[in-house]
Design a protein around this motif. Sequence first.
Motif, PDB file in Angstrom:
ATOM      1  N   GLU A 193       0.838  -1.200   0.000  1.00 10.12           N
ATOM      2  CA  GLU A 193       0.000   0.000   0.000  1.00 10.12           C
ATOM      3  C   GLU A 193       0.874   1.251   0.000  1.00 10.12           C
ATOM      4  O   GLU A 193       2.056   1.183   0.353  1.00 10.12           O
ATOM      5  CB  GLU A 193      -0.945  -0.016   1.206  1.00 10.12           C
ATOM      6  N   PRO A 194       0.291   2.405  -0.377  1.00 10.44           N
ATOM      7  CA  PRO A 194       1.097   3.621  -0.565  1.00 10.44           C
ATOM      8  C   PRO A 194       2.011   3.973   0.604  1.00 10.44           C
ATOM      9  O   PRO A 194       3.140   4.436   0.395  1.00 10.44           O
ATOM     10  CB  PRO A 194       0.036   4.708  -0.773  1.00 10.44           C
ATOM     11  N   ARG A 195       1.569   3.770   1.856  1.00  9.48           N
ATOM     12  CA  ARG A 195       2.397   4.185   2.996  1.00  9.48           C
ATOM     13  C   ARG A 195       3.436   3.150   3.389  1.00  9.48           C
ATOM     14  O   ARG A 195       4.279   3.408   4.249  1.00  9.48           O
ATOM     15  CB  ARG A 195       1.511   4.462   4.213  1.00  9.48           C
ATOM     16  N   ASP A 196       3.357   1.974   2.816  1.00  6.55           N
ATOM     17  CA  ASP A 196       4.324   0.919   3.176  1.00  6.55           C
ATOM     18  C   ASP A 196       5.711   1.268   2.659  1.00  6.55           C
ATOM     19  O   ASP A 196       5.858   1.921   1.630  1.00  6.55           O
ATOM     20  CB  ASP A 196       3.902  -0.418   2.546  1.00  6.55           C
ATOM     21  N   TRP A 197       6.705   0.766   3.367  1.00  6.79           N
ATOM     22  CA  TRP A 197       8.075   0.892   2.854  1.00  6.79           C
ATOM     23  C   TRP A 197       8.178   0.053   1.576  1.00  6.79           C
ATOM     24  O   TRP A 197       7.600  -1.038   1.486  1.00  6.79           O
ATOM     25  CB  TRP A 197       9.093   0.392   3.893  1.00  6.79           C
ATOM     26  N   MET A 198       8.890   0.571   0.597  1.00  7.63           N
ATOM     27  CA  MET A 198       9.138  -0.214  -0.624  1.00  7.63           C
ATOM     28  C   MET A 198      10.476   0.189  -1.214  1.00  7.63           C
ATOM     29  O   MET A 198      10.919   1.328  -1.027  1.00  7.63           O
ATOM     30  CB  MET A 198       8.012  -0.007  -1.645  1.00  7.63           C
ATOM     31  N   LEU A 214      -6.029   5.466 -13.412  1.00 10.12           N
ATOM     32  CA  LEU A 214      -4.616   5.067 -13.408  1.00 10.12           C
ATOM     33  C   LEU A 214      -3.708   6.225 -12.999  1.00 10.12           C
ATOM     34  O   LEU A 214      -2.734   6.019 -12.271  1.00 10.12           O
ATOM     35  CB  LEU A 214      -4.224   4.504 -14.774  1.00 10.12           C
ATOM     36  N   TYR A 215      -4.021   7.435 -13.462  1.00  9.33           N
ATOM     37  CA  TYR A 215      -3.225   8.578 -12.992  1.00  9.33           C
ATOM     38  C   TYR A 215      -3.333   8.682 -11.468  1.00  9.33           C
ATOM     39  O   TYR A 215      -2.339   8.935 -10.782  1.00  9.33           O
ATOM     40  CB  TYR A 215      -3.689   9.889 -13.641  1.00  9.33           C
ATOM     41  N   SER A 216      -4.542   8.465 -10.949  1.00 11.60           N
ATOM     42  CA  SER A 216      -4.705   8.541  -9.494  1.00 11.60           C
ATOM     43  C   SER A 216      -3.884   7.463  -8.801  1.00 11.60           C
ATOM     44  O   SER A 216      -3.265   7.718  -7.765  1.00 11.60           O
ATOM     45  CB  SER A 216      -6.164   8.369  -9.083  1.00 11.60           C
ATOM     46  N   ALA A 217      -3.897   6.249  -9.364  1.00  8.84           N
ATOM     47  CA  ALA A 217      -3.117   5.167  -8.751  1.00  8.84           C
ATOM     48  C   ALA A 217      -1.631   5.519  -8.772  1.00  8.84           C
ATOM     49  O   ALA A 217      -0.915   5.320  -7.780  1.00  8.84           O
ATOM     50  CB  ALA A 217      -3.367   3.850  -9.486  1.00  8.84           C
ATOM     51  N   ALA A 218      -1.161   6.081  -9.873  1.00  7.02           N
ATOM     52  CA  ALA A 218       0.268   6.426  -9.965  1.00  7.02           C
ATOM     53  C   ALA A 218       0.615   7.565  -9.007  1.00  7.02           C
ATOM     54  O   ALA A 218       1.703   7.589  -8.420  1.00  7.02           O
ATOM     55  CB  ALA A 218       0.624   6.805 -11.406  1.00  7.02           C
ATOM     56  N   GLU A 219      -0.334   8.469  -8.810  1.00  8.94           N
ATOM     57  CA  GLU A 219      -0.070   9.600  -7.907  1.00  8.94           C
ATOM     58  C   GLU A 219       0.181   9.150  -6.474  1.00  8.94           C
ATOM     59  O   GLU A 219       0.912   9.807  -5.735  1.00  8.94           O
ATOM     60  CB  GLU A 219      -1.236  10.611  -7.943  1.00  8.94           C
ATOM     61  N   THR A 220      -0.391   7.997  -6.081  1.00  3.83           N
ATOM     62  CA  THR A 220      -0.163   7.506  -4.714  1.00  3.83           C
ATOM     63  C   THR A 220       1.294   7.140  -4.491  1.00  3.83           C
ATOM     64  O   THR A 220       1.719   6.933  -3.365  1.00  3.83           O
ATOM     65  CB  THR A 220      -1.016   6.246  -4.403  1.00  3.83           C
ATOM     66  N   LEU A 221       2.057   7.055  -5.571  1.00  3.01           N
ATOM     67  CA  LEU A 221       3.484   6.724  -5.433  1.00  3.01           C
ATOM     68  C   LEU A 221       4.342   7.982  -5.418  1.00  3.01           C
ATOM     69  O   LEU A 221       5.573   7.901  -5.423  1.00  3.01           O
ATOM     70  CB  LEU A 221       3.909   5.801  -6.579  1.00  3.01           C
ATOM     71  N   GLY A 222       3.703   9.146  -5.438  1.00  3.06           N
ATOM     72  CA  GLY A 222       4.448  10.376  -5.219  1.00  3.06           C
ATOM     73  C   GLY A 222       4.800  11.170  -6.470  1.00  3.06           C
ATOM     74  O   GLY A 222       5.653  12.045  -6.428  1.00  3.06           O
ATOM     75  N   MET A 223       4.150  10.869  -7.601  1.00  2.00           N
ATOM     76  CA  MET A 223       4.394  11.705  -8.776  1.00  2.00           C
ATOM     77  C   MET A 223       3.067  12.351  -9.167  1.00  2.00           C
ATOM     78  O   MET A 223       2.035  11.688  -9.192  1.00  2.00           O
ATOM     79  CB  MET A 223       4.911  10.841  -9.919  1.00  2.00           C
ATOM     80  N   SER A 224       3.085  13.652  -9.454  1.00  2.00           N
ATOM     81  CA  SER A 224       1.820  14.331  -9.764  1.00  2.00           C
ATOM     82  C   SER A 224       1.395  14.061 -11.207  1.00  2.00           C
ATOM     83  O   SER A 224       2.225  13.747 -12.065  1.00  2.00           O
ATOM     84  CB  SER A 224       1.961  15.831  -9.553  1.00  2.00           C
ATOM     85  N   ARG A 225       0.093  14.220 -11.460  1.00  2.41           N
ATOM     86  CA  ARG A 225      -0.407  14.001 -12.815  1.00  2.41           C
ATOM     87  C   ARG A 225       0.258  14.982 -13.795  1.00  2.41           C
ATOM     88  O   ARG A 225       0.593  14.615 -14.914  1.00  2.41           O
ATOM     89  CB  ARG A 225      -1.937  14.166 -12.850  1.00  2.41           C
ATOM     90  N   ASP A 226       0.453  16.227 -13.344  1.00  3.04           N
ATOM     91  CA  ASP A 226       1.108  17.216 -14.211  1.00  3.04           C
ATOM     92  C   ASP A 226       2.492  16.753 -14.658  1.00  3.04           C
ATOM     93  O   ASP A 226       2.855  16.898 -15.825  1.00  3.04           O
ATOM     94  CB  ASP A 226       1.256  18.559 -13.478  1.00  3.04           C
ATOM     95  N   GLU A 227       3.247  16.207 -13.699  1.00  2.00           N
ATOM     96  CA  GLU A 227       4.593  15.718 -14.050  1.00  2.00           C
ATOM     97  C   GLU A 227       4.501  14.569 -15.057  1.00  2.00           C
ATOM     98  O   GLU A 227       5.265  14.503 -16.012  1.00  2.00           O
ATOM     99  CB  GLU A 227       5.291  15.157 -12.811  1.00  2.00           C
ATOM    100  N   MET A 228       3.559  13.670 -14.803  1.00  2.00           N
ATOM    101  CA  MET A 228       3.427  12.520 -15.706  1.00  2.00           C
ATOM    102  C   MET A 228       3.073  13.008 -17.109  1.00  2.00           C
ATOM    103  O   MET A 228       3.624  12.542 -18.099  1.00  2.00           O
ATOM    104  CB  MET A 228       2.335  11.566 -15.199  1.00  2.00           C
ATOM    105  N   TYR A 256       0.998  -4.160  -6.195  1.00  4.55           N
ATOM    106  CA  TYR A 256       0.736  -2.819  -5.660  1.00  4.55           C
ATOM    107  C   TYR A 256      -0.778  -2.582  -5.575  1.00  4.55           C
ATOM    108  O   TYR A 256      -1.479  -2.551  -6.592  1.00  4.55           O
ATOM    109  CB  TYR A 256       1.427  -1.747  -6.519  1.00  4.55           C
ATOM    110  N   GLY A 257      -1.285  -2.413  -4.362  1.00  3.12           N
ATOM    111  CA  GLY A 257      -2.725  -2.364  -4.091  1.00  3.12           C
ATOM    112  C   GLY A 257      -3.523  -1.414  -4.970  1.00  3.12           C
ATOM    113  O   GLY A 257      -4.477  -1.835  -5.631  1.00  3.12           O
TER     114      GLY A 257
END
Lengths: 315, 245
Positions: A21-26, A82-96, A144-145
Amino acid sequence: MPVQDLEKIFQEKIDQEIKIEPRDWMPEAYRKTNIRQISQHAHSEVVGMLPEGNWISRAPSLKRKAILLAKVQDEGGHGLYLYSAAETLGMSRDEMISDLLSGKAKYSSIFNYPALTWADMGAVGWLVDGAAILNQVMLCRTSYGPYARAMVRICKEESFHQRQGFEALLVLSRGTDAQKAMCQESINRWWWPSLMMFGPKDSESTNSDQSMKWKIKRKTNDELRQQFVDMIAEQIKVLGMRLPDDQLKWNEERKHYDFGEINWDEFWNVVKGNGPCNKQRLDARKKAHDDGAWVRAAALAYAAKKINTKNEKAA
Amino acid sequence: MNDPLNKYILHLADNALILAQRNGEWCGHGPILEQDIAITNISLDLLGQARNFYQYAASLQGNDATEDSLAYLRIENEYRNGLLVEQPNIDWAQTILRQYFFSTYQYLLYEKLQAADDAQLAAIAAKALKEVSYHLRWSREWVIRLGDGTAESHRRMIQAVDALWRYTGELFIPADYENQVGVDVSLIKDAWTEQVNVVMAEAGISLPEKTYMQTGGKQGIHTEHLGYILAELQYVQRAYPNSSW
Ligand SMILES: [Fe+2]
Ligand SMILES: [Fe+2]
């Protein structure tokens, strides 16, 4: 805790099928691989709206127009999840999006082929969504959840798209000679590119081993491709059409269809940006982004004004 | 084919179809993904309404008429949509304003139409009203946001008013068939004007006081845009006659 221990705990979770999950160490590489893959997947949904969107105004019946509009809209929705799912990993939609527009981020090469006839709307649904589904069904169980959960929602819609695509071709296959010819010609053009959607051969694929170990992927490119060939080789019989591959043949020993060699030069050429529509697709995304800049700026400015007046009232 | 009820139903259907076609041009090209989806959704709703009306008209006509023969095989001067809905997208401001003007009109129209004697028309209008109230809310919010957003969005809204205002008058002048069936559109003009004035004031956009109002669409005399719309819309059906899709 030392990193080695964290990595050990992380891998144990994966092995026990516990979602990350997003807050887990990875591990950083796990995060990066997921960002790359999920954002690439999101971009594919959005760029994928273009070839089919191109036929909305020309759909041959009101029913087909409604189906196509709804389908292309679904793809936009997939992009959003999918953009929302990717954002949970710390990259913004704008950057993507800026990575997409600069060419740094990739999207599925299949959308660099042109949609030239109405039959392509059927062939894309049947073959392209069909190929995507096999990958996506596997991804419903990815480690990845947020990605796995996004895929569960998406898969339901994708299988609907595939059925609709097949049904559109079925009507053509039972239609006039001109419609039958249109149907076969479209299958001829889309067959090999859709096989390429599964990526390079396992022997050539660089990311596969680690992704399998982390259970980001659970099947190899070649396994998924074989599954696809086996499925389509049966379904095409219902259409009474043929796949453009003389070597396609049931292999009783393997219990699979054998098939011919993919043109890998073409595959790499399109990946490198030289497909028939690479430039048009990216230009269309850039134009939408640039033309929309003033709209987004206006929405932000207006929202800021509203917050200010609220605060003034509160003060 | 020429009775007033038939003409009236086709007029309602054509309005919805042509605006659906215009909005659909945004699909895949919107200013931000959420709004791309929203405008496509509105396109889909309008297309659904158009289909309901065409199917009804086809059932009254008989003679192998279908929703598709009505949409795909009539020529420009047989289309009876208002001029407003065929105007080009140009930019997000013109698209939004066209939608806002039209949805405000359509809401008032369907509100009355749902009480019509013709049960089928009443049912279609009642069903569509929920959709239209969403289109109206969405486009109203955008009109205000753009009017009161940045200097550029404000300027573009003024341009949009300049481009589109002249096509609004026609909505409230009854065509021959509207004198005989359906809602008396002259009766919803005041409510429309009042609502539009309030929203434009909130958006900080002033409306022109004297503008010559263009007319003709509802009688089949269109702007040059409609020919291109139909050329695209009807291309496959015309190129492959007598086929099913
Ligand atoms: Fe999708
Ligand atoms: Fe899809």
